[in-house]
Scaffold this motif. Sequence first.
Motif, PDB file in Angstrom:
ATOM      1  N   THR B  49       0.842  -1.217   0.000  1.00 38.12           N
ATOM      2  CA  THR B  49       0.000   0.000   0.000  1.00 38.12           C
ATOM      3  C   THR B  49       0.872   1.262   0.000  1.00 38.12           C
ATOM      4  O   THR B  49       0.351   2.366   0.002  1.00 38.12           O
ATOM      5  CB  THR B  49      -0.919   0.045   1.239  1.00 38.12           C
ATOM      6  N   ARG B  78      -2.809   4.250  -4.997  1.00 38.63           N
ATOM      7  CA  ARG B  78      -3.678   3.520  -4.063  1.00 38.63           C
ATOM      8  C   ARG B  78      -5.083   3.306  -4.613  1.00 38.63           C
ATOM      9  O   ARG B  78      -5.802   2.414  -4.170  1.00 38.63           O
ATOM     10  CB  ARG B  78      -3.739   4.253  -2.717  1.00 38.63           C
ATOM     11  N   ARG B  79      -5.474   4.136  -5.565  1.00 38.35           N
ATOM     12  CA  ARG B  79      -6.806   3.960  -6.151  1.00 38.35           C
ATOM     13  C   ARG B  79      -6.902   2.669  -6.965  1.00 38.35           C
ATOM     14  O   ARG B  79      -7.983   2.209  -7.289  1.00 38.35           O
ATOM     15  CB  ARG B  79      -7.160   5.158  -7.040  1.00 38.35           C
ATOM     16  N   VAL B  83      -8.569  -2.112  -0.141  1.00 33.69           N
ATOM     17  CA  VAL B  83      -8.044  -2.653   1.124  1.00 33.69           C
ATOM     18  C   VAL B  83      -9.183  -2.981   2.093  1.00 33.69           C
ATOM     19  O   VAL B  83     -10.152  -2.239   2.211  1.00 33.69           O
ATOM     20  CB  VAL B  83      -7.045  -1.667   1.808  1.00 33.69           C
ATOM     21  N   PHE B  85      -9.830  -4.625   6.180  1.00 30.72           N
ATOM     22  CA  PHE B  85      -9.137  -4.876   7.448  1.00 30.72           C
ATOM     23  C   PHE B  85      -9.955  -5.772   8.368  1.00 30.72           C
ATOM     24  O   PHE B  85     -11.177  -5.855   8.242  1.00 30.72           O
ATOM     25  CB  PHE B  85      -8.859  -3.554   8.174  1.00 30.72           C
ATOM     26  N   LYS B  89     -12.944  -1.034   9.874  1.00 35.28           N
ATOM     27  CA  LYS B  89     -12.694   0.410   9.702  1.00 35.28           C
ATOM     28  C   LYS B  89     -13.861   1.111   9.006  1.00 35.28           C
ATOM     29  O   LYS B  89     -13.681   1.851   8.026  1.00 35.28           O
ATOM     30  CB  LYS B  89     -11.389   0.662   8.939  1.00 35.28           C
ATOM     31  N   ARG B 150     -16.885  -1.265  -0.044  1.00 35.53           N
ATOM     32  CA  ARG B 150     -16.140   0.007  -0.111  1.00 35.53           C
ATOM     33  C   ARG B 150     -14.800  -0.186  -0.827  1.00 35.53           C
ATOM     34  O   ARG B 150     -14.355   0.680  -1.577  1.00 35.53           O
ATOM     35  CB  ARG B 150     -15.916   0.535   1.314  1.00 35.53           C
TER      36      ARG B 150
END
Lengths: 298, 233
Positions: B49, B78-79, B83, B85, B89, B150
Motif C-alpha cells: 500500500t 492507491r486507487r 483494502v 481490514f 474500519k 467500499r
Amino acid sequence: MLSYVFKTGFKNLGNRKLFSFASIGTIASSVLIFCIFFVLATNIRGIIKKVETTVGIQVFFNSNLSEEEIQNLANEKFITDYVKSIKFKSSNEAWEKFKVEYFDNRPELAKAFEDDNPLASSASYEILLNDITKQIEYVNYLKSIDGVRQVNYSSVLIETLTSLNVGISTFSFILIGLLIIIAMILISNTITLASQFRKKENEIMKLIGATNFMIRAPFVIEGFFIGLFGAIIPISIVLGLYNYLMDMLIKNASFLRNVFTPVDIKIIAVPMCLISIGTSCFICMFVSFLTIRKHLKI
Amino acid sequence: MIRFNKVSLKYDKDTYAVQDLSLKIEEGEFVFIVGKTGAGKSTLFKLLTRELKPTSGSIKVFKDNIEYISNKNIPYYRRKLGVVFQDFKLLEDRNVYENVAFAQEVIGVNAFKIKKHVIKILNLVGLRNKATKMPYELSGGEKQKVAIARAIINKPKILLADEPTGNLDEMSTNEIIGLLNTINQNGTTVIIITHDMHLVERMNKRVIRLDEGNLVYDDYGLDNQIKNYLKNE
C-alpha cells in the motif's frame, strides 16, 4: 468533490460545538472591536474633513503694510503644497461683516463710525488647507514671515481630533492583535481536536486514495466557516445598532450637532464587511491549514 | 503484476521486518499470505500500500517501481488497490450506503454516478436492503461485506485483505471468502493475509508463508509442516 469538502467542513463545525463556539466567539470579539474602531475612525475622518473645509487659518498683518503690499506678500509667500484655497478680506469687508454681525439690530451705532473704519488695519487672509494635520507646521511657517502680525487657528480642535484618532487606532490595534493571537490558538486547538476526532476517517481516506487536498480541505473549510460566522455576527450587531446609536449620540450631545454629521451607514457597510469577512476568513483558513499540515502527515 | 525483488526492510541495525523477499503474483491470482505473528505479513501489506518503503530491493506493481512513486502520486497508485481490514474500519456515524459512497466521494466521483455504483455494489455483496442501517446495527459478517463493498467500488485491480475473517464466526467467514472468490473470478487479484490455516486448507489456493521476515513456502495448498501442525491440534 467540492460539495464533499464543504459538507464535511460544515459538519465538523457541529461535531465539536463547544470548541467551535469558543473559536467563533473569540474571532467575533476581535471583529467587533475592529468594526467599532472602523466606525469611529470613519466618523472622525468625516469630522476632520468637515473641519478642513470649514475651519480656516486667519492671518493678520502689521498695520504699516498697505493692502497692496499685503496681497503681494501673500501671493509670494503663502501659497505652498498644503494650501487648498486662499481668500483675501480687505479691512472694508471686515468692517461690513462686523457691522452685520454686531449692529444688525442697531444701525444707529454703526453710523457713529460712518467715516472711520475702526478695523482699518484688519485686512486679512483666510486660508484652507488640504490636510488639517499639517496646520501647526503651516501656522509656524506663517508666523515666521516678516509682516505677519497675528495668526488665528483652532489648535485645540485639531490636536484633539488627531490625537483621538491615533489613540483609538493604537488601542484597537493592540486589542485586536491580542484577540487574534488568542483566536489563532483556539482555532488551532479546534482543528487539532478535529484531526484527532477524524483520525480513523483520514486513515481510511489515505488508503482509499484520497489526495492530500481532499483530506486537508475540509479542515480549512471548517476554518473558513469559523471566520465567516465570527465576522457576520459582529457586523450584524454593528450595522443593526449604528443608526440608533448615532441618533442617541446627537440627541444627547448637543454640542456635536454643528460639527458632526454621522457618516452614512451605506458608505461604512461595504468596506467594513469586505475587510472584516476577508481578514477573518483568511486568518482562520490560514491557521487551520498550518495546523492540519502539522498534525496530518500524509 | 506484482514483483518483489530481494526486498528487505530494516527496523534498526540488526532487525529485519522482511529480508531478501522475492516473489511474483500474476494478474487474477488468489493468494494467501500466512505466517506467525511478526513473520512480516503486515509489513508486506504496508509495502504494497506504500505506507512503507523497502530499505533495499524493489517492488514492481503494474509495471512501476512503487518505491519511486512521489508522495503526490501515492493517492493515485492507491486507487488501483482495494483494502480490507480485520476491524472493518467503518465510519460509525454513517450508514451502509454512506460508508460505501465515501470511497467514491473522496476521489471526486460525481454524486449521480456514486448512487448508481453504490446500489450495484450493495447488490453484489447482498446488502441492498440494509443500505440505511448504521454499522452498529450490523453483524460482523455484514460489516465486513460493507468494507469489501467500499474496497471494490473503485474497481481496484488488486484487493488486499488483512485478516478479513479474523473477527468472524465460521458461517460469516465462509460468506466473506465466497464473496472474495467471486470478486477474484471477476478478474481482480485477491491477496489475503490470514492466521486461519483451516480456511487456507479448505480453499486450496496459492499460499505464501513467511517466517521471521523470510519466504519459507510458496505453492498451492498448505505445506507439510503446517498440515502436520493442524493434524496434531
